[in-house]
Scaffold this motif. Structure first.
Motif, short mmCIF file in Angstrom:
data_model
loop_
_atom_site.label_atom_id
_atom_site.label_comp_id
_atom_site.label_asym_id
_atom_site.label_seq_id
_atom_site.Cartn_x
_atom_site.Cartn_y
_atom_site.Cartn_z
N LEU A 57 0.88 -1.39 0.04
CA LEU A 57 -0.09 -0.08 0.12
C LEU A 57 0.81 1.30 0.07
O LEU A 57 0.64 2.29 -0.54
CB LEU A 57 -0.92 0.09 1.25
CG LEU A 57 -2.05 -1.11 1.30
CD1 LEU A 57 -2.61 -1.02 2.56
CD2 LEU A 57 -2.89 -1.25 0.09
N ASN A 58 2.00 1.21 0.78
CA ASN A 58 2.80 2.46 0.86
C ASN A 58 4.10 1.97 1.43
O ASN A 58 4.27 1.33 2.20
CB ASN A 58 2.34 3.34 1.84
CG ASN A 58 2.75 4.65 1.85
OD1 ASN A 58 4.11 4.89 1.95
ND2 ASN A 58 2.11 5.75 1.98
N LEU A 59 5.15 2.28 0.49
CA LEU A 59 6.76 2.03 0.83
C LEU A 59 7.59 3.11 1.41
O LEU A 59 8.56 3.05 1.70
CB LEU A 59 7.28 1.64 -0.58
CG LEU A 59 6.66 0.54 -1.50
CD1 LEU A 59 7.32 0.27 -2.74
CD2 LEU A 59 6.72 -0.77 -0.66
N ASN A 184 15.64 8.81 1.87
CA ASN A 184 16.13 10.09 1.46
C ASN A 184 15.30 11.05 2.01
O ASN A 184 14.20 11.30 1.55
CB ASN A 184 16.61 10.23 0.12
CG ASN A 184 17.11 11.52 -0.33
OD1 ASN A 184 17.40 12.52 0.31
ND2 ASN A 184 17.63 11.71 -1.71
N MET A 185 15.75 11.93 3.06
CA MET A 185 14.88 12.99 3.57
C MET A 185 14.42 14.00 2.40
O MET A 185 13.52 14.80 2.39
CB MET A 185 15.38 13.68 4.84
CG MET A 185 16.74 14.42 4.49
SD MET A 185 17.42 15.25 5.86
CE MET A 185 19.00 16.25 5.23
N LYS A 186 15.28 14.27 1.53
CA LYS A 186 15.04 15.46 0.49
C LYS A 186 14.10 14.56 -0.30
O LYS A 186 13.04 15.59 -0.74
CB LYS A 186 16.19 15.44 -0.32
CG LYS A 186 17.34 16.16 0.45
CD LYS A 186 18.64 16.62 -0.39
CE LYS A 186 19.51 17.25 0.38
NZ LYS A 186 20.77 17.70 -0.20
N LYS A 187 13.69 13.43 -0.68
CA LYS A 187 12.84 12.71 -1.73
C LYS A 187 11.56 12.81 -0.79
O LYS A 187 10.44 13.18 -1.48
CB LYS A 187 12.91 11.59 -2.00
CG LYS A 187 12.24 10.94 -3.02
CD LYS A 187 12.61 11.54 -4.42
CE LYS A 187 11.81 10.94 -5.42
NZ LYS A 187 11.95 11.61 -6.91
N ASP A 193 3.12 13.59 1.31
CA ASP A 193 2.18 12.30 1.20
C ASP A 193 2.23 11.27 0.34
O ASP A 193 1.72 10.26 0.24
CB ASP A 193 0.74 12.75 1.44
CG ASP A 193 0.43 13.65 2.76
OD1 ASP A 193 1.48 13.63 3.42
OD2 ASP A 193 -0.59 14.20 2.84
N ASP A 194 2.79 11.71 -1.08
CA ASP A 194 3.08 10.72 -2.22
C ASP A 194 4.18 9.90 -1.84
O ASP A 194 4.18 8.91 -2.76
CB ASP A 194 2.97 11.61 -3.47
CG ASP A 194 1.60 12.15 -3.84
OD1 ASP A 194 0.59 11.44 -3.27
OD2 ASP A 194 1.35 13.13 -4.44
N GLY A 199 6.91 7.39 -5.61
CA GLY A 199 8.27 7.38 -5.57
C GLY A 199 8.93 7.21 -4.29
O GLY A 199 8.44 7.30 -3.13
N VAL A 200 10.26 6.53 -4.36
CA VAL A 200 10.94 6.10 -2.99
C VAL A 200 12.41 6.49 -3.40
O VAL A 200 12.76 6.41 -4.46
CB VAL A 200 10.78 4.74 -2.74
CG1 VAL A 200 9.30 4.36 -2.27
CG2 VAL A 200 10.98 3.87 -3.87
#
Length: 541
Positions: A57-59, A184-187, A193-194, A199-200
């Motif tokens: 559901l969420n990575l 990665n905190m910047k990502k 919330d996306d 993306g990860v």
């Protein structure tokens, strides 16, 4: 559903501890269960195709306790430390660590050669950012005692706890459901919330290449990965060029893909398919115990379940031996308590067994005491209302198990309807409290996962919506004591209380069942996480 939670005791936090190489994890079951045939010298390349029943559901680590999410995150991310197959804690992104004499300050020294998939250098700032965000996530109970986290320099992180605890190091191991995996905190900031959905960006052995929702996820090898933990012989890069997770909800279809060679591995083999797959040349099937507690949990907000006699009657109306024999074909162990008996902190079975035993006569007596009388259709009625409720679940296997439960409960005059939802719909519905009851295959690594039933975990992961001050106090005691014997006794008391209140109805302890083809080599399966990080796995070309 994964525990989201738990841990195994990590020695005594009140004395100085260091982690230059490995740290014992007392009470942790040995994890190496079965290793696929080594098959000669490992060679890089090829695609490893794995079939499973559900999609993540969420990575974003810590946002979700779904098993598909966790299994995928082990491959995309790393954490500061990780458990080996021997149950000990080993370095990962942290090279070493030490704690203060009073056990409230933990200092980690980070590797300086790590980069995210995007090329961004890994530094202590990313660790601080993730732990600060984690404190606001549904799984934050794991770090409830964390007071602050600071980065005095780019490669040092200092955690300060509110009080000493036996479980901090364990709770921040990646093995604890990958929640402590560092993105990665910047990502994360860029996607908001996306993040974890569109993306990860991690530091793990595989990068996310493609995600077609409810169909497949493709991961590609991180060619720069050379910082793997010493728990594997291969520390990087990984051998397979690609890993494809195919989502196949139907049990028969998953098995068929192994038969036809369209998939290399099935990590959710149906019990009924074990013998058939075992008879196929070139296919290996293995099963072994899994720390799990398949159970029904009541929505305690429902008026029907305010009556403890109704809950207890359902407990005693289920024949677990019959379900294990005819639905699971022996590939499970009937529950005689809630916790798996191998878990440190499980109450003695002679104390739990009477609370869960199959006793339809007692079930009928309890219902009649509460004024539920048989109606003309065989369903009990009280004040003009039938004794009826709807159980939410997600998979074909869960539906099969509960169709058997449904038939058994009808024998005592209880009408249980079964509603199967896809994973995302189930997650939304149970968090919103739309269910009367829900069924989940709780997987865990220790008794600490009982945080699933504390008040602070409402509405997720505590989808029973049970709020009990006594249980909450016991859990807090289990997390703050520095006396291991007291901690074990507290967990035993919690399990007994949970069963006495009949908030959950244990059904069985599942087993892992894997099948793989002759091209798949070198996989050591973990008894909690199955495929784990796949660093020694390779595909014969």
């Amino acid at each position: 559903m994964g525990d989201g939670g738990s841990d195994s005791p990590q020695g005594t936090a009140t004395s100085a501890a260091s982690g230059d190489g490995e740290t014992p994890a007392a009470g942790t079951p040995g994890a190496a269960a079965v290793t696929a045939e080594p098959g000669g010298e490992a060679t890089p390349g090829g695609t490893l195709t794995i079939v499973r029943a559900t999609d993540p559901l969420n990575l974003h680590p810590g946002m979700n306790s779904g098993l598909a999410d966790i299994a995928t995150n082990f491959l995309i991310y790393d954490a500061l430390v990780i458990h080996g197959f021997d149950g000990k804690i080993y370095p990962a992104l942290a090279e070493s660590w030490e704690s203060s004499d009073d056990g409230t300050v933990w200092t980690f020294h980070l590797r300086q050669d790590v980069r995210f998939h995007s090329g961004e250098p890994f530094t202590s700032a990313h660790v601080v950012d993730h732990f600060q965000r984690w404190k606001e996530m549904p799984t934050s109970t794991k770090i409830a005692l964390l007071d602050s986290v600071e980065a005095p320099d780019d490669y040092t992180v200092v955690f300060t706890l509110k009080s000493p605890t036996l479980v901090f190091l364990n709770n921040i191991s990646q093995t604890e459901w990958a929640y402590a995996s560092i993105p990665n905190m910047k990502k994360v900031e860029e996607l908001g919330d996306d993040y974890g959905v569109v993306g990860v960006d991690g530091t793990g052995p595989f990068k996310l290449e493609e995600w077609v929702k409810d169909d497949h996820i493709t991961l590609v090898r991180n060619e720069d990965y050379t910082w793997g933990s010493p728990i594997y012989s291969n520390t990087g890069p990984a051998y397979p060029e690609r890993i494809i997770f195919k989502v196949v909800p139907e049990e028969a279809s998953r098995s068929a893909l192994i038969e036809t060679g369209e998939a290399n591995m099935n990590i959710e083999v149906a019990a009924r398919d074990v013998q058939r797959l075992s008879d196929i040349p070139g296919v290996t099937v293995a099963s072994f115990p899994r720390l799990s507690s398949n159970h029904i949990g009541f929505n305690m907000q429902r008026e029907l379940f305010q009556d403890i006699n109704v809950r207890k009657a359902i407990m005693h109306g289920i024949n677990r031996e019959e379900i294990t024999q005819f639905v699971m074909h022996g590939q499970a162990d009937p529950a005689e308590g809630y916790l798996h008996p191998e878990v440190v902190g499980a109450a003695p079975r002679e104390q739990t067994r009477p609370l869960v035993e199959y006793n339809p006569e007692k079930a009928v007596q309890l219902l009649e005491e509460s004024g539920w009388t048989l109606g003309p259709d065989g369903i009990r009625v009280k004040d003009g209302k039938p004794l009826s409720f709807t159980l939410y679940l997600t998979t074909e296997l869960h539906e099969q198990i509960n169709q058997a439960v449904q038939a058994q409960l009808r024998e005592i005059g209880v009408d249980m309807q079964v509603r199967r939802l896809e994973a995302a719909g189930y997650d939304d519905a149970t968090k919103a409290g739309e269910h009367d009851a829900r069924f989940i295959p709780m997987i865990y690594s220790s008794a600490d996962h009982l945080y699933f039933f504390i008040t602070d975990s409402i509405p997720s992961p505590n989808t029973t919506f049970w709020s009990d001050p006594k249980f909450d106090e016991l859990f807090e005691k289990s997390q703050t004591t520095t006396d291991e014997e007291e901690r074990i006794k507290t967990f035993q008391e919690m399990e007994l209380y949970l069963l006495e209140q009949a908030v959950v109805i244990p059904i069985q302890h599942l087993k892992w069942i894997f099948a793989w083809d002759e091209k798949t080599k070198g996989t050591t399966f973990h008894n909690i996480h199955g495929i784990y990080k796949l660093m020694d796995t390779w595909v014969e070309q």
